[in-house]
Scaffold this motif. Structure first.
Motif, PDB file in Angstrom:
ATOM      1  N   GLN A  97     -10.141  11.102  12.208  1.00  0.00           N
ATOM      2  CA  GLN A  97     -10.166   9.895  11.394  1.00  0.00           C
ATOM      3  C   GLN A  97     -10.856  10.169  10.056  1.00  0.00           C
ATOM      4  OE1 GLN A  97      -9.022   6.692  11.873  1.00  0.00           O
ATOM      5  NE2 GLN A  97      -7.937   7.397  13.689  1.00  0.00           N
ATOM      6  N   ILE A  98     -10.396   9.478   9.025  1.00  0.00           N
ATOM      7  CA  ILE A  98     -11.029   9.560   7.716  1.00  0.00           C
ATOM      8  C   ILE A  98     -11.978   8.375   7.554  1.00  0.00           C
ATOM      9  CG2 ILE A  98     -10.674   9.481   5.227  1.00  0.00           C
ATOM     10  CD1 ILE A  98      -8.007  10.807   5.600  1.00  0.00           C
ATOM     11  N   GLN A  99     -13.190   8.663   7.158  1.00  0.00           N
ATOM     12  CA  GLN A  99     -14.150   7.612   6.844  1.00  0.00           C
ATOM     13  C   GLN A  99     -14.009   7.242   5.371  1.00  0.00           C
ATOM     14  OE1 GLN A  99     -18.243   8.775   7.214  1.00  0.00           O
ATOM     15  NE2 GLN A  99     -19.042   6.766   6.645  1.00  0.00           N
ATOM     16  N   ILE A 100     -13.897   5.941   5.086  1.00  0.00           N
ATOM     17  CA  ILE A 100     -13.756   5.466   3.719  1.00  0.00           C
ATOM     18  C   ILE A 100     -15.068   4.833   3.280  1.00  0.00           C
ATOM     19  CG2 ILE A 100     -12.506   3.935   2.162  1.00  0.00           C
ATOM     20  CD1 ILE A 100     -10.107   4.135   4.021  1.00  0.00           C
TER      21      ILE A 100
ATOM     22  N   GLY B  69      -7.198   7.049   7.659  1.00  0.00           N
ATOM     23  CA  GLY B  69      -8.302   6.115   7.844  1.00  0.00           C
ATOM     24  C   GLY B  69      -7.978   4.790   7.179  1.00  0.00           C
ATOM     25  N   THR B  70      -8.554   3.712   7.696  1.00  0.00           N
ATOM     26  CA  THR B  70      -8.318   2.372   7.146  1.00  0.00           C
ATOM     27  C   THR B  70      -9.627   1.595   7.094  1.00  0.00           C
ATOM     28  OG1 THR B  70      -7.798   1.429   9.322  1.00  0.00           O
ATOM     29  CG2 THR B  70      -5.951   2.261   8.010  1.00  0.00           C
ATOM     30  N   THR B  71      -9.692   0.668   6.169  1.00  0.00           N
ATOM     31  CA  THR B  71     -10.803  -0.273   6.090  1.00  0.00           C
ATOM     32  C   THR B  71     -10.320  -1.509   5.354  1.00  0.00           C
ATOM     33  OG1 THR B  71     -13.135  -0.561   5.515  1.00  0.00           O
ATOM     34  CG2 THR B  71     -11.756   0.548   3.888  1.00  0.00           C
ATOM     35  N   THR B  72     -10.968  -2.631   5.581  1.00  0.00           N
ATOM     36  CA  THR B  72     -10.625  -3.879   4.908  1.00  0.00           C
ATOM     37  C   THR B  72     -11.830  -4.355   4.110  1.00  0.00           C
ATOM     38  OG1 THR B  72      -9.053  -4.497   6.645  1.00  0.00           O
ATOM     39  CG2 THR B  72      -9.855  -6.259   5.201  1.00  0.00           C
ATOM     40  N   ILE B  73     -11.603  -4.655   2.834  1.00  0.00           N
ATOM     41  CA  ILE B  73     -12.679  -5.105   1.951  1.00  0.00           C
ATOM     42  C   ILE B  73     -12.495  -6.593   1.679  1.00  0.00           C
ATOM     43  CG2 ILE B  73     -13.854  -4.735  -0.239  1.00  0.00           C
ATOM     44  CD1 ILE B  73     -12.577  -1.982  -0.367  1.00  0.00           C
TER      45      ILE B  73
ATOM     46  N   ARG C  60      -5.860   2.002   2.991  1.00  0.00           N
ATOM     47  CA  ARG C  60      -5.399   3.035   3.925  1.00  0.00           C
ATOM     48  C   ARG C  60      -5.266   4.348   3.168  1.00  0.00           C
ATOM     49  NH1 ARG C  60       0.147   4.526   5.778  1.00  0.00           N
ATOM     50  NH2 ARG C  60      -0.076   5.695   7.748  1.00  0.00           N
ATOM     51  N   VAL C  61      -5.809   5.397   3.742  1.00  0.00           N
ATOM     52  CA  VAL C  61      -5.710   6.716   3.140  1.00  0.00           C
ATOM     53  C   VAL C  61      -5.174   7.681   4.193  1.00  0.00           C
ATOM     54  CG1 VAL C  61      -8.147   7.211   3.676  1.00  0.00           C
ATOM     55  CG2 VAL C  61      -6.939   8.566   1.951  1.00  0.00           C
TER      56      VAL C  61
ATOM     57  N   THR D 100      -2.946  10.482   0.006  1.00  0.00           N
ATOM     58  CA  THR D 100      -2.320   9.305  -0.584  1.00  0.00           C
ATOM     59  C   THR D 100      -3.135   8.072  -0.220  1.00  0.00           C
ATOM     60  OG1 THR D 100      -0.135  10.321  -0.368  1.00  0.00           O
ATOM     61  CG2 THR D 100      -0.210   7.954  -0.808  1.00  0.00           C
ATOM     62  N   TRP D 101      -3.399   7.220  -1.228  1.00  0.00           N
ATOM     63  CA  TRP D 101      -4.178   5.994  -1.043  1.00  0.00           C
ATOM     64  C   TRP D 101      -3.265   4.775  -1.158  1.00  0.00           C
ATOM     65  CZ3 TRP D 101      -9.481   5.857  -0.062  1.00  0.00           C
ATOM     66  CH2 TRP D 101     -10.173   7.047  -0.220  1.00  0.00           C
ATOM     67  N   TYR D 102      -3.512   3.783  -0.300  1.00  0.00           N
ATOM     68  CA  TYR D 102      -2.747   2.537  -0.314  1.00  0.00           C
ATOM     69  C   TYR D 102      -3.709   1.351  -0.330  1.00  0.00           C
ATOM     70  CZ  TYR D 102       1.063   5.552   1.341  1.00  0.00           C
ATOM     71  OH  TYR D 102       1.996   6.557   1.477  1.00  0.00           O
ATOM     72  N   ALA D 103      -3.320   0.292  -1.055  1.00  0.00           N
ATOM     73  CA  ALA D 103      -4.047  -0.980  -1.037  1.00  0.00           C
ATOM     74  C   ALA D 103      -3.050  -2.071  -0.677  1.00  0.00           C
ATOM     75  CB  ALA D 103      -4.688  -1.263  -2.388  1.00  0.00           C
ATOM     76  N   ASN D 104      -3.258  -2.695   0.460  1.00  0.00           N
ATOM     77  CA  ASN D 104      -2.312  -3.687   0.978  1.00  0.00           C
ATOM     78  C   ASN D 104      -0.893  -3.117   1.002  1.00  0.00           C
ATOM     79  OD1 ASN D 104      -4.342  -5.578   1.385  1.00  0.00           O
ATOM     80  ND2 ASN D 104      -4.077  -6.495  -0.634  1.00  0.00           N
ATOM     81  N   ASP D 105      -0.791  -1.880   1.521  1.00  0.00           N
ATOM     82  CA  ASP D 105       0.482  -1.163   1.725  1.00  0.00           C
ATOM     83  C   ASP D 105       1.170  -0.747   0.430  1.00  0.00           C
ATOM     84  OD1 ASP D 105       0.198  -1.380   4.503  1.00  0.00           O
ATOM     85  OD2 ASP D 105       1.134  -3.364   4.508  1.00  0.00           O
TER      86      ASP D 105
END
Length: 334
Positions: A41-44, A118-122, A105-106, A74-79
């Motif tokens: 897993q990637i930690q963000i 990895g994923t996180t929600t801000i 999501r990265v 690759t980085w994603y914000a809200n897909d």
């Protein structure tokens, strides 16, 4: 049965030999992940960790199970893709308003195959801080009262609750206060939205007050801080006879006729309501005795010949030498 046991022993020996001889190759095959199975897993990491609404947030990817510098990131914000590149471990994103959420999501790829993600929600938050100083000011003063040296200050935190939190009561939230990095346990707690404290004696010293607000479930979190310092006290002189108080006009010079009388009043600003003030008046360096009125007022009679005076009004807090001020008025006798 003997034949089966011999075959089983043979299979075990072959497996162990393959593990020893081809161990490195098997490990490499798992790392390159041709089957698409994730290897970790990637930690963000977000900076700041509790961002406000409509602000830019810095993102950083971190992993203990894979070398992200050797992957296509690759980085994603809200897909929606926001950036990508070889070893691209950092990115930035601009958040929405209060109550919105941004899902980050990265993913890391090798040979076009996702091997780690990895994923996180801000969820941005906002706290409005109102500062109230227990200081003096004239009744007509329309501005905010400013803190005084060693004065009492009241800070109230108002969280902005929208979206899923708009029906929540601020009184049910947990307020955690810190002063200069130290926990203020006695004044923290459920519904403790106000923090009252006393400033240092010197105007040169400031106090950093930080408040964190969260709900009991831990789904809402917000943080804000403010640096609080005292302002220098000041004093202004008004004329009773010219009704300058009624007009709220400060006078710096005043022309008088020979033999005329005048009353002056000095009013302090930015002084703690607990202060014990001692007033003094002088005319061109010579003390003017008080004629029995309040310490901040004097009555003067003009001489019969033209001249001028520099009238100085001063005060000192007998309990705090940093709380003092003076003001000068030029009095011209025509």
């Amino acid at each position: 049965m003997q034949i089966i046991n011999n075959n089983l022993r043979l299979l075990i020996i072959v497996f162990l030999c393959a593990t020893v001889i081809f161990g490195a190759r098997l490990t490499y095959a798992q790392f390159t992940n041709p089957t698409g199975l994730l290897v970790g897993q990637i930690q963000i990491i977000t900076t700041p960790d509790q961002p406000a609404a409509n602000t830019e947030v810095s993102l950083q990817a971190k992993s203990y199970s894979a070398d992200l510098n050797a992957m296509d990131i690759t980085w994603y914000a809200n897909d929606k893709m926001i950036t990508s590149g070889y070893g691209k471990r950092t990115a930035t994103v601009t958040l929405g308003g209060v109550g919105s959420s941004t899902r980050i999501r990265v993913v890391g790829k090798m040979a076009g195959v996702v091997v780690i993600e990895g994923t996180t929600t801000i969820r941005p938050s906002e706290i409005h801080i109102i500062l109230e100083a227990d200081t003096t000011a004239p009744f007509w003063y329309m501005g905010r009262k400013l803190p005084a040296p060693r004065g009492v200050v009241r800070i109230t935190a108002f969280p902005t609750l929208t979206g899923t939190y708009q029906n929540s009561s601020p009184k049910r939230l947990l307020y955690t206060w810190k002063v200069d990095g130290s926990d203020a346990v006695a004044l923290s707690g459920i519904g403790a939205s106000t923090y009252v404290f006393r400033l240092p004696k010197s105007p040169a010293e400031t106090v950093r007050v930080q408040v964190s607000i969260s709900d009991p479930r831990g789904t809402y979190s917000a943080q804000s801080s403010i640096n609080v310092g005292s302002e220098k006290s000041r004093i202004t002189v008004y004329s009773n006879q010219s009704h300058s108080i009624a007009r709220k006009s400060v006078i710096s010079s005043l022309s008088m006729r020979a033999g005329e009388k005048i009353g002056l009043i000095a009013i302090p600003y930015n002084v703690s309501t607990e202060s014990v003030l001692e007033y003094s008046w002088d005319s061109s360096g010579k003390a003017i005795p008080n004629t029995g009125g309040a310490g901040n007022t004097i009555q003067l009679s003009m001489p019969t010949t033209p001249t001028f005076y520099n009238i100085t009004a001063s005060f000192l807090n007998t309990h705090n030498v940093f709380e003092r001020a003076s003001s000068q008025l030029k009095l011209i006798v025509e």
